[in-house]
Design a protein around this motif. Structure first.
Motif, mmCIF file in Angstrom:
data_model
loop_
_atom_site.group_PDB
_atom_site.id
_atom_site.type_symbol
_atom_site.label_atom_id
_atom_site.label_comp_id
_atom_site.label_asym_id
_atom_site.label_seq_id
_atom_site.Cartn_x
_atom_site.Cartn_y
_atom_site.Cartn_z
ATOM 1 N N LEU A 119 9.546 -49.536 -9.832
ATOM 2 C CA LEU A 119 8.410 -50.429 -9.616
ATOM 3 C C LEU A 119 7.576 -49.963 -8.428
ATOM 4 N N PHE A 120 8.220 -49.625 -7.337
ATOM 5 C CA PHE A 120 7.478 -49.209 -6.148
ATOM 6 C C PHE A 120 6.903 -47.805 -6.287
ATOM 7 N N MET A 121 7.462 -47.000 -7.180
ATOM 8 C CA MET A 121 6.869 -45.696 -7.447
ATOM 9 C C MET A 121 5.452 -45.845 -7.987
ATOM 10 N N SER A 122 5.188 -46.965 -8.676
ATOM 11 C CA SER A 122 3.873 -47.174 -9.279
ATOM 12 C C SER A 122 2.789 -47.397 -8.234
ATOM 13 N N VAL A 123 3.170 -47.637 -6.991
ATOM 14 C CA VAL A 123 2.179 -47.861 -5.938
ATOM 15 C C VAL A 123 1.533 -46.544 -5.503
ATOM 16 N N ASN A 124 2.137 -45.409 -5.869
ATOM 17 C CA ASN A 124 1.642 -44.114 -5.397
ATOM 18 C C ASN A 124 0.176 -43.850 -5.728
ATOM 19 N N PRO A 125 -0.312 -44.152 -6.940
ATOM 20 C CA PRO A 125 -1.745 -43.939 -7.173
ATOM 21 C C PRO A 125 -2.644 -44.742 -6.234
ATOM 22 N N VAL A 126 -2.239 -45.970 -5.912
ATOM 23 C CA VAL A 126 -3.024 -46.778 -4.977
ATOM 24 C C VAL A 126 -2.987 -46.166 -3.582
ATOM 25 N N LEU A 127 -1.791 -45.748 -3.148
ATOM 26 C CA LEU A 127 -1.670 -45.100 -1.848
ATOM 27 C C LEU A 127 -2.497 -43.820 -1.794
ATOM 28 N N ALA A 128 -2.475 -43.053 -2.897
ATOM 29 C CA ALA A 128 -3.254 -41.815 -2.940
ATOM 30 C C ALA A 128 -4.745 -42.102 -2.825
ATOM 31 N N ALA A 129 -5.214 -43.141 -3.524
ATOM 32 C CA ALA A 129 -6.631 -43.494 -3.453
ATOM 33 C C ALA A 129 -7.022 -43.929 -2.034
ATOM 34 N N LEU A 130 -6.157 -44.705 -1.383
ATOM 35 C CA LEU A 130 -6.448 -45.165 -0.028
ATOM 36 C C LEU A 130 -6.425 -44.010 0.966
ATOM 37 N N VAL A 131 -5.421 -43.140 0.850
ATOM 38 C CA VAL A 131 -5.330 -41.987 1.758
ATOM 39 C C VAL A 131 -6.507 -41.042 1.536
ATOM 40 N N GLY A 132 -6.873 -40.826 0.271
ATOM 41 C CA GLY A 132 -8.018 -39.974 -0.013
ATOM 42 C C GLY A 132 -9.308 -40.529 0.570
ATOM 43 N N VAL A 166 -9.499 -42.704 3.263
ATOM 44 C CA VAL A 166 -9.444 -42.760 4.731
ATOM 45 C C VAL A 166 -9.484 -41.363 5.350
ATOM 46 N N LEU A 167 -8.677 -40.443 4.835
ATOM 47 C CA LEU A 167 -8.543 -39.118 5.464
ATOM 48 C C LEU A 167 -9.544 -38.094 4.941
ATOM 49 N N LEU A 168 -9.931 -38.220 3.662
ATOM 50 C CA LEU A 168 -10.780 -37.192 3.065
ATOM 51 C C LEU A 168 -12.179 -37.689 2.707
ATOM 52 N N GLY A 169 -12.411 -38.990 2.845
ATOM 53 C CA GLY A 169 -13.716 -39.532 2.503
ATOM 54 C C GLY A 169 -13.995 -39.539 1.014
ATOM 55 N N GLN A 170 -12.938 -39.579 0.191
ATOM 56 C CA GLN A 170 -13.076 -39.563 -1.270
ATOM 57 C C GLN A 170 -13.044 -41.004 -1.788
ATOM 58 N N ALA A 171 -14.170 -41.669 -1.706
ATOM 59 C CA ALA A 171 -14.234 -43.067 -2.132
ATOM 60 C C ALA A 171 -14.319 -43.160 -3.652
ATOM 61 N N LEU A 172 -13.616 -44.143 -4.225
ATOM 62 C CA LEU A 172 -13.667 -44.388 -5.658
ATOM 63 C C LEU A 172 -14.641 -45.508 -5.964
ATOM 64 N N GLY A 173 -15.265 -45.433 -7.143
ATOM 65 C CA GLY A 173 -16.142 -46.502 -7.586
ATOM 66 C C GLY A 173 -15.352 -47.633 -8.221
ATOM 67 N N GLY A 174 -16.061 -48.675 -8.611
ATOM 68 C CA GLY A 174 -15.400 -49.836 -9.204
ATOM 69 C C GLY A 174 -14.664 -49.508 -10.486
ATOM 70 N N TRP A 175 -15.274 -48.677 -11.347
ATOM 71 C CA TRP A 175 -14.612 -48.303 -12.597
ATOM 72 C C TRP A 175 -13.334 -47.508 -12.327
ATOM 73 N N GLU A 176 -13.389 -46.596 -11.346
ATOM 74 C CA GLU A 176 -12.205 -45.795 -11.032
ATOM 75 C C GLU A 176 -11.072 -46.660 -10.483
ATOM 76 N N TRP A 177 -11.434 -47.613 -9.610
ATOM 77 C CA TRP A 177 -10.401 -48.519 -9.088
ATOM 78 C C TRP A 177 -9.803 -49.360 -10.213
ATOM 79 N N GLY A 178 -10.639 -49.767 -11.158
ATOM 80 C CA GLY A 178 -10.126 -50.510 -12.303
ATOM 81 C C GLY A 178 -9.153 -49.695 -13.128
ATOM 82 N N ALA A 179 -9.456 -48.402 -13.308
ATOM 83 C CA ALA A 179 -8.567 -47.529 -14.067
ATOM 84 C C ALA A 179 -7.244 -47.332 -13.344
ATOM 85 N N VAL A 180 -7.311 -47.113 -12.034
ATOM 86 C CA VAL A 180 -6.080 -46.977 -11.239
ATOM 87 C C VAL A 180 -5.255 -48.255 -11.329
#
Length: 283
Positions: free
Chosen positions: A238-251, A253-267
């Motif tokens: 169950l907690f392994m499934s959090v990795n895509p969310v963590l990746a999106a947040l780290v991307g 904060v650290l890389l400036g790779q912001a996702l749009g609303g559709w991308e967040w919905g897909a994640v």
């Protein structure tokens, strides 16, 4: 006294898993900072060397005692291990950390859902598929090569899980995984030398690549071993499934790779599909 100890162990396991996930994604983000100098191939080569060093120290494989029946799945695991990391890091370079990790996560999710026969799992599969459709929808800026690399990483991760089960049944402890990591590192050795000759690494780029190896290979592997001793396998999944969310947040904060609303919905659809499937599982 015993009832108080169990929740404390579970919370420790959850905290360990959260730290493991953050370490994994921060390591991938730091590795991507070395792409301009080393490229994904160079970063993956360094990561394979670090992973081999850690797993050899932990597993201590007795290579001379391996039989042919043990060597062939180890060899396949080494190929899949290297291909998985190379395709993931190449995808990260093209489509960003969050989307690449989300696509890669489809591998274990599809593997889990394929073995299920419940109606709720069918609904979860549809939700995950909807998330993929959103990610792959045609747009002028869509990088289909990057998306394809992410899906290749997903297929490799699913194969990695299956091969690890086979290796685990035939070789005791972590010896099989350590041997596979060694073979993969040896395969990437000439690649790493070639990259170093053509593009001499700067101290900063080399430090980022080594940090990727430590944070995305060594720390998660050891943390997951500790977590599995404290929490049920279902909670782990169950907690392994959090990795895509963590990746999106780290991307972001650290890389400036912001996702749009559709991308967040897909994640969210992919994460929710796994979470619902795991929480409703009784076995």
């Amino acid at each position: 006294m015993r009832t108080a100890t169990v929740p404390r162990q579970q919370w420790t396991g959850v905290a360990t898993m959260t730290g493991s996930g953050l370490s994994n994604q921060v390591g991938a983000a730091l590795g991507s900072l070395a792409f301009p100098v080393l490229g994904p191939v160079g970063v993956v080569a360094v990561r394979q060397y670090v992973a081999a060093a850690v797993l050899l120290a932990v597993g201590r494989p007795r290579l001379r005692e391996f039989t042919r029946r043990q060597w062939w799945p180890v060899g396949l695991l080494a190929v899949v291990f290297g291909t998985m990391n190379l395709s993931l890091y190449s995808a990260i370079e093209r489509i960003g950390l969050g989307l690449a990790v989300t696509l890669e996560f489809l591998g274990p999710l599809a593997l889990a859902l394929s073995a299920a026969r419940r109606r709720v799992d069918a609904c979860c599969a549809v939700a995950a598929a909807a998330g993929v459709v959103v990610l792959l929808r045609p747009r002028p800026s869509t990088d289909y090569v990057g998306m394809g690399l992410g899906l290749l990483a997903a297929a490799c991760w699913a194969s990695y899980i299956l091969l690890n089960r086979t290796v685990g049944r035939r070789i005791p402890g972590a010896q099989g995984s350590a041997a596979a990591a060694l073979l993969s590192a040896v395969t990437f050795l000439p690649v790493g030398v070639l990259v170093a000759v053509r593009h001499p690494p700067t101290p900063t780029a080399l430090a980022c690549a080594v940090a990727a190896g430590v944070l995305a290979s060594a720390v998660p592997y050891l943390a997951d071993l500790l977590a599995l001793r404290r929490i049920p396998a279902q909670t782990f999944g169950l907690f392994m499934s959090v990795n895509p969310v963590l990746a999106a947040l780290v991307g972001w904060v650290l890389l400036g790779q912001a996702l749009g609303g559709w991308e967040w919905g897909a994640v969210g659809a992919v994460v929710a599909a796994n979470a619902v499937s795991m929480m409703t599982r009784r076995d």
